[in-house]
Write a protein that holds these residues in place. Structure first.
Motif, PDB file in Angstrom:
ATOM      1  N   SER A  43      -6.777 -21.032  27.573  1.00  0.00           N
ATOM      2  CA  SER A  43      -7.130 -19.839  28.353  1.00  0.00           C
ATOM      3  C   SER A  43      -8.567 -19.392  28.111  1.00  0.00           C
ATOM      4  CB  SER A  43      -6.184 -18.686  28.023  1.00  0.00           C
ATOM      5  OG  SER A  43      -6.470 -18.174  26.747  1.00  0.00           O
ATOM      6  N   TYR A  59      -6.493 -14.460  29.126  1.00  0.00           N
ATOM      7  CA  TYR A  59      -5.081 -14.490  28.718  1.00  0.00           C
ATOM      8  C   TYR A  59      -4.127 -14.160  29.864  1.00  0.00           C
ATOM      9  CZ  TYR A  59      -7.356 -14.320  24.173  1.00  0.00           C
ATOM     10  OH  TYR A  59      -8.161 -14.577  23.112  1.00  0.00           O
ATOM     11  N   TRP A  70      -3.784 -17.045  32.440  1.00  0.00           N
ATOM     12  CA  TRP A  70      -3.095 -18.239  31.952  1.00  0.00           C
ATOM     13  C   TRP A  70      -1.630 -17.961  31.613  1.00  0.00           C
ATOM     14  CZ3 TRP A  70      -4.314 -23.424  31.324  1.00  0.00           C
ATOM     15  CH2 TRP A  70      -5.573 -23.774  31.818  1.00  0.00           C
TER      16      TRP A  70
END
Lengths: 163, 485
Positions: free
Chosen positions: B91, B95, B98
């Motif tokens: 990622s 965050y 992903w």
């Protein structure tokens, strides 16, 4: 035209779920295009967000520059049909969440003087004990029952008469 | 062209002719339903509870992370962490994109695998498929696979691996199937304990005539299973969860670890048997849920909600269809003449039993999610066999009543599916509120974060509140019906 019984059963199993899927798709597609099908109350300002107890949206409004001490219009279904104008901290009382009051405190929306006392009186009028305890840990001083609530309500009444 | 068997041919004799329109329609519907759910999933932020602590752990090195997982007590889940760590590293700080994106891809994959496993062949199959997917997405055991994330939902990972295993196990033999089976078992079993069901699926499928794996492949899985227990109980002495690990439902309430020890510390066997029995019942009846007999208690109090009745009707109707299917096929089953659809239903029974046994330490709906998914598979299979066997013509009154009953049953599942989506939207607000109060909550608990930990917290908090703001709250008509779904 007649429908065979097994086909009718299959269609009966399909129909409600098909409708449910269609509804969810409509919501998803609508939201992607900016529409809000089946949406509930969406706060229009920080006072409405506070009144609805939507802490995340409240922070977004404050970050966007709204003043927690300014008086905002509030729709009748959010606080009460009698209170259509309130500051953010006043509206937060109707969420009945002490965490919301503490959040506004951390955001610098509640000072320690007269304003705090007035809010504690409002909390007492609304019978929100944990908020009263938080705002006036040494006990309420100078509150007259119903006066703080009447003051907030009067703002709506006066705005109505001016119109 | 569509070919539908007559009642005389009996259930599970699937037609030879395949209508390609049915296949395309089925996959298209599955993807559309998955995308709609994906939209709601993207409304959820990365959670504070269960995710933030895990993400702090992921910032360490691979070596530390995996060594720690092999040497801890009670749980052996190194690949769960490897999976999380891989996405965390990939990622590169994005965050939300992903982790939430992976969850959406997982739901789409699950929906596609479901269709691949049940193999709709006729337009009638395609018409019943939405019902099957509604059972998959509407089961209470499924809710925990989407409502939570850690920040990837490992139960969802296991669901995907289980359906993939069933496809391989019941499909034609190919030389690489044994390798795929080995990989599936190793990944699943070292991800979370319910991953051991992969072995059950391959062994169970072989037992009912599935020929996807060679004898060597099956023997290899047996060796791997033995190896798993050796690693867990002998080499690393990880053990298994005891009574003190977590709270668990029992009777009409939830017992805390202290209560569990006080009540069953001397002899936990009755508690374990209770967990196994109630876990299986939960899938077949939706009562109890998570070990608690909520509906029974409500009946006792005289305040049974409409939602409770709808849940019971929904689940029990599918169970009744399964029972009818098994009854119609009993002669073939006793003679061990299994068709593919027989195998799918039998596999559900096998997975249900094994899944319930694995749930012995404590009850949690999501642990039974593999059995719930196979319940959806078996339910679809039962219906697609039972419906063509119905008489073509009936007296109008009887036909009207039967159609009304089918509408009611389907309606209950429609409500459950909508409830699953609304639950995600409710979660979008709950999770964001948690982030708002995250720092003050930690301060109240006396937890002090390091600079890098604070930085991660601020990023996730800003992601949840400002970068990915909450989607609109939903207030559809008949909201009360979906409230406790």
């Amino acid at each position: 035209m007649t429908i065979r019984f097994p086909v009718a059963i299959a269609l009966a199993l399909l129909a409600p779920i098909g409708v449910a899927t269609l509804v969810m798709l409509t919501v998803a597609a609508g939201e992607h295009t900016g529409a809000t099908p089946f949406a509930g109350l969406i706060p229009r300002n920080s006072a409405e967000a506070a009144g609805l107890g939507r802490a995340a949206e409240l922070l977004r409004f404050l970050k966007a520059g709204q003043d927690p001490r300014a008086v905002y219009s509030v729709r009748p279904e959010i606080l009460s049909s009698a209170i259509l104008r309130a500051t953010t901290v006043e509206a937060a009382m109707w969420s009945r969440q002490v965490e919301m009051i503490k959040l506004l405190e951390r955001e610098g929306a509640i000072d320690s003087g007269e304003e705090r006392t007035a809010l504690a009186c409002l909390a007492a009028d609304l019978k929100i004990d944990d908020v009263v305890e938080h705002l006036a840990p040494d006990g309420l001083i100078g509150c007259e029952l119903g006066q703080a609530l009447a003051r907030v309500t009067a703002r709506t009444t006066s705005a109505g008469s001016q119109r | 062209m569509t070919s539908v068997p007559t009642a005389a041919e009996g259930a599970a004799q699937r037609p030879e002719a395949i209508d390609r329109r049915a296949i395309w329609l089925s996959y298209a519907y599955a993807l559309i339903a998955g995308l709609a759910m994906g939209h709601f999933l993207l409304g959820l932020p990365i959670q504070l509870t269960d995710s933030f602590g895990n993400m702090l752990k992921l910032s360490g090195s691979w070596g530390q992370l995996l060594y720690g997982e092999f040497t801890q007590n009670a749980y052996l889940r190194p690949l769960l962490w490897a999976h999380l760590k891989l996405i965390y590293d990939l990622s590169d700080g994005a965050y939300f994109t992903w982790f939430r994106g992976v969850h959406v891809v997982q739901v789409l994959t699950l929906a596609v695998l479901y269709v691949a496993l049940v193999r709709p062949r006729t337009l009638l199959d395609a018409a019943v498929l939405p019902f099957g997917l509604a059972v998959l997405f509407g089961m209470h055991t499924f809710a925990g696979t989407i409502r939570e994330a850690f920040p990837i939902n490992t139960f969802m990972t296991i669901l995907i691996l289980c359906l993939a295993a069933a496809i391989v196990a019941l499909g034609p033999y190919r030389w690489w199937n044994d390798i795929v089976a080995t990989v599936l078992f190793v990944v699943a079993s070292l991800t979370v304990e319910t991953g051991l069901l992969i072995w059950v699926i391959f062994a169970g499928a072989a037992l009912v005539g599935g020929r996807g794996l060679s004898r060597v492949g099956l023997a290899g899985l047996m060796v791997l299973l033995a190896g798993y227990f050796y690693i867990r109980f002998v080499m690393f002495d990880v053990g298994s969860p005891g009574l003190v690990e977590r709270s668990s439902g029992f009777g009409f309430g939830v017992l805390d670890p202290d209560d569990l020890v006080a009540r069953f510390g001397g002899n936990p066997i009755p508690f374990y048997l209770y967990n196994i029995g109630t876990s299986a019942m939960s899938v077949l009846l939706s009562e109890p849920t998570a070990g608690v007999f909520r509906v029974t208690a409500a009946i006792g109090r005289g305040d049974v909600g409409v939602q409770m009745i709808m849940n019971l009707v929904a689940t029990m109707s599918v169970t009744a269809a399964l029972a009818a299917f098994v009854w119609r096929r009993r002669t073939e089953w006793f003679a061990r003449r299994f068709e593919r659809d027989d195998r799918l239903v039998a596999l559900f029974v096998i997975v249900l039993i094994a899944n319930a046994v694995i749930s012995y330490p404590y009850t949690k709906d999501v642990i039974m999610s593999p059995a719930g998914a196979f319940f959806a598979v078996a339910g679809f299979v039962a219906l697609r066999n039972l419906i063509p066997a119905l008489p073509s013509r009936l007296a109008p009154e009887t036909a009207a009543m039967a159609v009304a009953a089918a509408l009611i049953v389907s309606g209950t599942w429609a409500v459950r599916v909508i409830g699953t989506h609304l639950n995600l939207r409710t979660g979008a607000f709950v999770e964001r509120n948690e982030w708002v109060y995250a720092e003050s909550s930690l301060a109240d608990e006396g937890i002090v974060l390091t600079d890098s930990e604070s930085q991660l917290m601020r990023q996730l908090r800003d992601d949840a509140i400002f970068v990915h703001p909450p989607p609109p709250p939903l207030d559809p008509p008949l909201r009360a019906l979906f409230a406790s779904q």
